[in-house]
Design a protein around this motif. Structure first.
Motif, short mmCIF file in Angstrom:
data_model
loop_
_atom_site.label_atom_id
_atom_site.label_comp_id
_atom_site.label_asym_id
_atom_site.label_seq_id
_atom_site.Cartn_x
_atom_site.Cartn_y
_atom_site.Cartn_z
N GLU A 218 -2.43 111.35 -37.03
CA GLU A 218 -3.37 111.57 -36.48
C GLU A 218 -4.51 111.04 -37.06
O GLU A 218 -4.85 111.82 -38.51
CB GLU A 218 -3.10 113.23 -36.42
N GLY A 219 -5.08 109.92 -36.68
CA GLY A 219 -6.65 109.52 -37.42
C GLY A 219 -5.65 109.02 -38.17
O GLY A 219 -5.32 108.17 -38.03
N ASP A 220 -6.32 108.86 -40.00
CA ASP A 220 -5.73 108.40 -40.62
C ASP A 220 -4.76 109.41 -41.71
O ASP A 220 -4.49 108.71 -42.67
CB ASP A 220 -7.06 108.15 -42.22
N ARG A 221 -4.08 110.18 -40.70
CA ARG A 221 -2.91 111.10 -41.16
C ARG A 221 -1.99 110.53 -40.46
O ARG A 221 -1.61 110.79 -39.33
CB ARG A 221 -3.62 112.64 -41.38
N LEU A 222 -0.95 110.80 -42.18
CA LEU A 222 0.45 110.37 -40.83
C LEU A 222 1.24 111.29 -41.29
O LEU A 222 1.55 111.36 -42.95
CB LEU A 222 1.39 108.76 -42.01
N THR A 223 2.51 111.84 -40.34
CA THR A 223 2.92 112.70 -41.00
C THR A 223 4.80 112.89 -40.62
O THR A 223 4.87 112.04 -39.75
CB THR A 223 2.50 114.54 -40.20
N LEU A 224 6.01 112.49 -41.71
CA LEU A 224 6.64 113.19 -41.68
C LEU A 224 7.40 114.66 -41.94
O LEU A 224 7.29 115.14 -42.38
CB LEU A 224 8.17 112.16 -42.55
N GLN A 225 8.20 114.59 -40.87
CA GLN A 225 8.68 115.50 -40.28
C GLN A 225 10.59 116.07 -39.67
O GLN A 225 10.59 114.98 -39.24
CB GLN A 225 7.61 116.87 -39.00
N SER A 226 10.93 116.93 -41.09
CA SER A 226 11.94 116.72 -40.87
C SER A 226 12.38 118.08 -40.25
O SER A 226 11.16 118.75 -40.41
CB SER A 226 13.15 116.46 -42.17
N THR A 227 13.28 118.73 -40.27
CA THR A 227 14.10 120.12 -39.44
C THR A 227 13.08 121.24 -40.61
O THR A 227 12.38 122.55 -39.88
CB THR A 227 15.30 120.34 -39.58
N SER A 228 13.25 120.95 -41.54
CA SER A 228 12.89 122.09 -42.80
C SER A 228 11.76 121.96 -43.81
O SER A 228 11.27 122.95 -44.16
CB SER A 228 13.74 122.65 -43.76
N GLU A 229 11.33 119.90 -43.60
CA GLU A 229 10.59 120.06 -44.17
C GLU A 229 9.59 119.15 -44.18
O GLU A 229 9.91 118.42 -42.77
CB GLU A 229 11.13 119.60 -45.56
N SER A 230 7.90 118.92 -44.26
CA SER A 230 7.05 118.06 -43.94
C SER A 230 6.43 117.21 -45.09
O SER A 230 6.48 117.81 -46.19
CB SER A 230 5.75 118.46 -43.01
N TYR B 192 17.44 109.48 -51.16
CA TYR B 192 18.03 110.86 -52.11
C TYR B 192 18.12 111.86 -51.81
O TYR B 192 18.52 112.76 -50.71
CB TYR B 192 16.84 110.93 -53.90
N LEU B 193 16.04 112.69 -50.24
CA LEU B 193 16.70 113.49 -49.97
C LEU B 193 17.46 113.50 -49.33
O LEU B 193 17.12 114.55 -48.35
CB LEU B 193 14.76 113.76 -49.08
N GLY B 194 18.10 112.50 -48.28
CA GLY B 194 18.65 112.41 -47.18
C GLY B 194 18.34 112.39 -46.20
O GLY B 194 18.54 112.66 -45.09
N TRP B 195 16.60 111.66 -46.31
CA TRP B 195 16.01 111.11 -45.26
C TRP B 195 16.46 109.58 -44.38
O TRP B 195 15.86 109.33 -43.35
CB TRP B 195 14.39 111.82 -45.29
N ILE B 196 16.96 109.05 -45.12
CA ILE B 196 16.96 107.69 -44.25
C ILE B 196 19.11 107.66 -44.22
O ILE B 196 19.78 107.23 -44.97
CB ILE B 196 16.92 107.16 -45.37
N SER B 197 18.78 106.42 -42.63
CA SER B 197 20.59 106.29 -42.63
C SER B 197 20.04 104.94 -42.72
O SER B 197 19.54 103.88 -42.81
CB SER B 197 20.60 106.33 -40.90
N HIS B 198 21.64 104.64 -42.87
CA HIS B 198 21.85 103.09 -43.77
C HIS B 198 22.49 102.02 -42.49
O HIS B 198 23.17 103.12 -41.74
CB HIS B 198 22.56 103.15 -44.56
N SER B 199 22.45 101.12 -41.83
CA SER B 199 22.68 100.53 -40.92
C SER B 199 23.52 99.40 -40.82
O SER B 199 23.32 98.81 -41.81
CB SER B 199 22.50 100.79 -39.62
N ASP C 45 22.27 118.09 -40.77
CA ASP C 45 22.67 118.05 -40.22
C ASP C 45 22.96 119.30 -39.04
O ASP C 45 22.79 120.07 -37.73
CB ASP C 45 23.65 117.00 -39.22
N ASP C 46 23.33 120.99 -39.98
CA ASP C 46 23.18 122.08 -39.29
C ASP C 46 21.60 122.66 -38.83
O ASP C 46 21.59 123.70 -38.35
CB ASP C 46 24.43 122.75 -39.79
N LEU C 47 20.91 122.18 -39.99
CA LEU C 47 19.97 122.97 -40.21
C LEU C 47 19.16 123.48 -38.45
O LEU C 47 18.53 124.01 -38.43
CB LEU C 47 18.47 122.17 -41.06
#
Ligand code: FMN
Length: 468
Positions: free
Chosen positions: A18-30, A82-89, A220-222
């Motif tokens: 949004e404009g110059d602000r970037l937000t990453l959002q998980s089920t429980s945190e942002s 470490y937070l578990g936000w990244i998948s490896h393929s 993935d249960d959250l």
């Protein structure tokens, strides 16, 4: 190690600008970044697609934002991993999606000639139209994207002809991709490189899986635990509707008098023991009524004032229960009881009544099973079969629901033991029972309600130590 893998955000993580602000959002945190530099922004956007390795992502940042920004990016990326936000393929074969925090890929030192076999704890299942490899030893679930990954996994369970990198070439996939896939399985502990420790060897597969799945909630249960409304009121009401109109009203004991005459808590705890021998004169209906009233009646029905989930009514009972949801139901099977015909009954804890649901000849097999489980001492006079109405818990306590039920059984057993001791009766827990058999007799749908515990009760043998 991670040079072999491409990175992406976990599927539930969204990125908005949004404009110059970037937000990453998980089920429980942002996480919000103000004025992200162009290189960083572009690297984060790339993480939506799973096409680049850490080195390639860092190169993007360095090229646009400078070397220092590249170093910061690598450090921040490690924090996201470490937070578990990244998948490896390893494309096109598979993606490892984190299911727990404190996520780390294990970087093993190994020799490619070493034979590799899949962990005995790894299992494949279909989830959401994907073939998924999981293991209670792993903090990732591996989504198999291509039939060749399933074929490679099948190879990895052939203990007689163990799999080495050399065999790979003979198989279906480019050796480099195959090697990266094996690295991913090793890094996520689907392939162990060390023999099992003594401590691990004592674990059965299902015990370890149950332990892991019922301790802390998976990432993935959250999503699921964003609570649904408590919809099926009819079936999952605060108490189970009467199961028959053949009703036996039960006496209510005078609690005020019992409070004066009962043994002390210390005496009850110290005297409590499992007793499987009974007096010739069986337990009476009034004793049974008092026992059920003191252990399991509904003391109060109430509404939560702040009840945004529209969960309906709650009850208070003598024993505690997670979420106050009280999913357990008690079915007394009467073998010998003064004043009550033999048969299978359901206890209605609100009206404090018994409802006959099967005659004696139908339930003899249940009594027989319990007698076998107690070492074939006296035949139980009364057997309590305890069921759980699963839906009362599962809508809220998804993954930990069954574990919670077993805890409730323990809580109820101890209440049974202490009340029986105070009442000078003979109690014993029973560790196993036949849910299928009971379900047939009581006409239950096993997935809605099934027996999860058994407990025997009878009259205490009259001796000099146990005067009536
Ligand atoms: C969860 C649980 C399951 C049990 N299962 C059985 C059983 O199947 N048969 C039996 O005779 N006793 C069973 N018992 C009773 C134990 O054998 C008993 O509690 C233990 O030997 C200790 O003796 P105490 O209760 O007299 O102190 C069980 C107890 C618990 C708590």
């Amino acid at each position: 190690m991670s040079e072999s893998f491409t990175l992406s955000f976990r599927p539930d993580i969204s990125l908005t600008l949004e404009g110059d602000r970037l937000t990453l959002q998980s089920t429980s945190e942002s996480l919000t970044l103000e004025h992200p530099k162009p290189g960083l922004r572009s690297a984060l956007e790339q993480l939506l697609h799973s096409a680049l390795t850490i080195a390639q992502l860092t190169a993007l940042v360095v090229e646009a934002d400078g070397v220092e920004a590249g170093l910061d990016f690598e450090a921040d990326l490690q924090k996201l991993i470490y937070l578990g936000w990244i998948s490896h393929s390893v494309l096109p074969l598979a993606t490892a999606v984190p299911i727990a925090e404190n996520y780390q890929l294990i970087t093993p030192v190994f020799d490619w000639q070493q034979p590799l076999t899949l962990s005995r704890f790894a299992f494949l299942h279909q989830d959401n139209q994907q073939f998924v490899l999981e293991s209670p030893l792993s903090k990732a679930k591996i989504i198999l994207l291509d039939w060749r990954s399933s074929a490679l996994i099948a190879k990895l369970v052939q203990f007689n002809s163990p799999f080495t990198l050399e065999n790979l070439v003979e198989t279906l996939i480019d050796a480099e991709i195959g090697q990266s896939f094996l690295k991913l399985l090793i890094a996520t502990q689907m392939i162990p490189l060390e023999p099992e420790t003594k401590a691990l060897a004592q674990w059965e597969f299902h015990n370890l899986l149950f332990h892991r799945q019922t301790r802390s909630e998976r990432l993935d249960d959250l999503q699921k635990s964003k609570l649904p409304r408590f919809e099926d009121r009819e079936q999952l009401g605060v108490v189970k509707p009467p199961m028959s109109n053949r009703v036996i009203p039960l006496e209510k004991p005078a609690l005020a008098i019992l409070a004066q005459t009962d043994c002390s808590l210390t005496q009850a705890i110290e005297a409590r023991q499992s007793i499987r021998e009974y007096d010739d004169l069986p337990i009476t209906l009034n004793q049974l009524a008092e026992f059920l009233y003191r252990c399991a009646r509904v003391k109060e029905v109430y509404n939560l004032e702040d009840n945004p989930l529209n969960m309906g009514e709650f009850t208070k009972r003598p024993y505690p229960c997670g979420g106050g949801l009280y999913e357990l139901e008690i079915y007394p099977v009467i073998n010998r009881c003064q004043g009550l015909n033999s048969g299978l009954y359901h206890y209605q804890p609100l009206s404090h009544t018994l409802h006959l649901i099967a005659d004696k000849h139908e339930v003899e097999v249940l009594i027989y099973d319990a007698w076998k489980a107690t070492g074939q001492q006296d035949i139980p006079q009364v057997l309590f079969i305890v069921t759980a109405r699963f839906g009362r818990l599962f809508w809220k306590y998804h993954a930990i629901g069954y574990g919670l039920i077993l805890k409730h059984i323990g809580v109820l057993y101890q209440t049974f033991y202490l009340v029986a001791t105070a009442m000078k009766l003979a109690p014993s827990a029973i560790g196993a029972g036949n849910s299928e058999q009971f379900g047939l007799i009581a006409n239950l749908n096993e997935y809605e309600e099934a027996s999860v515990g058994e407990f025997s009760l009878g009259s205490l043998k009259q001796t000099n130590d146990n005067p009536s």
